[in-house]
Design an enzyme around this catalytic site. Sequence first.
Site, PDB file in Angstrom:
ATOM      1  N   LYS A 126       0.851  -1.189   0.000  1.00  0.00           N
ATOM      2  CA  LYS A 126       0.000   0.000   0.000  1.00  0.00           C
ATOM      3  C   LYS A 126       0.881   1.232   0.000  1.00  0.00           C
ATOM      4  O   LYS A 126       2.003   1.193   0.523  1.00  0.00           O
ATOM      5  CB  LYS A 126      -0.859   0.012   1.268  1.00  0.00           C
ATOM      6  CG  LYS A 126      -2.081   0.885   1.174  1.00  0.00           C
ATOM      7  CD  LYS A 126      -3.228   0.150   0.520  1.00  0.00           C
ATOM      8  CE  LYS A 126      -4.498   0.956   0.503  1.00  0.00           C
ATOM      9  NZ  LYS A 126      -5.655   0.137   0.103  1.00  0.00           N
TER      10      LYS A 126
HETATM   11  N1  GLU Z   1      -8.126   0.054  -3.692  1.00  0.00           N
HETATM   12  C1  GLU Z   1      -8.448  -1.313  -3.891  1.00  0.00           C
HETATM   13  C2  GLU Z   1      -8.391  -2.090  -2.592  1.00  0.00           C
HETATM   14  O1  GLU Z   1      -8.236  -1.537  -1.518  1.00  0.00           O
HETATM   15  C3  GLU Z   1      -7.723  -1.945  -5.059  1.00  0.00           C
HETATM   16  C4  GLU Z   1      -6.358  -2.478  -4.862  1.00  0.00           C
HETATM   17  C5  GLU Z   1      -5.741  -2.957  -6.182  1.00  0.00           C
HETATM   18  O2  GLU Z   1      -6.452  -3.047  -7.168  1.00  0.00           O
HETATM   19  O3  GLU Z   1      -4.547  -3.228  -6.182  1.00  0.00           O
HETATM   20  O4  GLU Z   1      -8.573  -3.270  -2.596  1.00  0.00           O
END
Ligand code: GLU
Length: 436
Positions: A126
Amino acid sequence: MANPKTRRAQSIITPDRDRRFVTEDNPFEAMMSRFDDAARRLNLEPGLYKVLRTPEKQIIVAVPVMRDSGEIEVYTGIRVLHNTSRGPAKGDIRFDMAVTLDEVKALAAWMTWKCAVVNLPFGGGKGGVICDPTSMSVAELERLTRRYTAELMETLGPDSDVPAPDVNTNERVMAWIMDTYSMRVGHTVTAVVTGKPVEMGGSLGRRDATGRGCLVTTTQALAHLKIPVAKATVAVQGFGNVGSTAARLMAAEGMNVVAVSDKKGGIHNPKGLDIPAVLEWIKEHRYLEGFPGAAVISNEALLCLECDVLVPAALENVITSKNAAAVKARIICEGANGPTTARADAILDKKGIFVIPDILANAGGVTVSYFEWVQDRGGYFWDEPTVIERLEKIMVNAFGEVLAMAQTHDVSMRIGAYMLAIERVAAVHRMRGMYA
Ligand code: GLU
């Protein structure tokens, strides 16, 4: 020189003990207390417990940006790779003033568990930049994104770390990341990010994917509880990409969406809102405020509405020990990451509310991100019905596996999901062994 007393005190406080002092709304605490619970039930070996609770990499970079005025501002950028045993770190990037290292660490770990729940060959990561994107011009945002990307060249890559959009980041930001990375390595690498515009390697169906995953898991939960879809009443908190899509798809499926809200507040009509009309209204007015034919409702009141399905699809920590007892929904579908605190879990459990946990409910987004990565790497693109069909299959399957885990161990869906995920990641660690 460090005071020896302080040094000793620090060395005996383990991170676990530290956690007793963190507040309810600390997202890392929210993640870790569920992790601890699930790990205990799984009898996870102490060594693996230590490995899985510790992020592999935590990177903090300075992101200097020339503002349009000519002044230089320095922002802080973070990227955390929690675990990459099952594959490249997958997880989005958010631009927000509320970003903290603890939050990014928690969200990175959630991505590891989420990818494992839906059984994708990814680990979790993240990122975030502490900034207020609403006060920045498009050109400033582009410079910020490009410099942040340049600072992360060491970890980024289709085989190592693959970002995606999240709060205040979108397809355009992904295009800048892809371009910056590609310019640095000397050739176009579409698979370095997902959630890109379809014209440049994005996947059809990615934009709706998280909301669609909410629809699929909610439909499964309704069937499990024998509540007819056509009669189900729904309240959605948050009208961004996830909330608005979930509301649209649920309404199209015949559910009765009675309330929706954005950060300014909500609108409520017990007979049901005309969601296509609400979407039209938003296009023109940006906020829900003033939508005709509906009463005004606060975000707090919306969470406590009498309804079958509550979809918290905004930010973390909206259902807490303070309001959980007042929640009246029969099902909570967590479109956002971490909307419920660990202390609220116990209250919701006692009330018999069926919670579809975030790491399952909103996993549709990363699932189609995976499809996008696969398509980019294969250079062969699928039509939208194929994406939807494959997404549904994965979500239905994951729902069934989490439910089975929850029933077998007599735990909530949340702890069932953590157990499934931790067991999958732990199994790979055991097979790979320790590199030393
Ligand atoms: N923002 C999304 C999540 O929290 C997508 C993450 C992604 O596609 O890598 O799952």
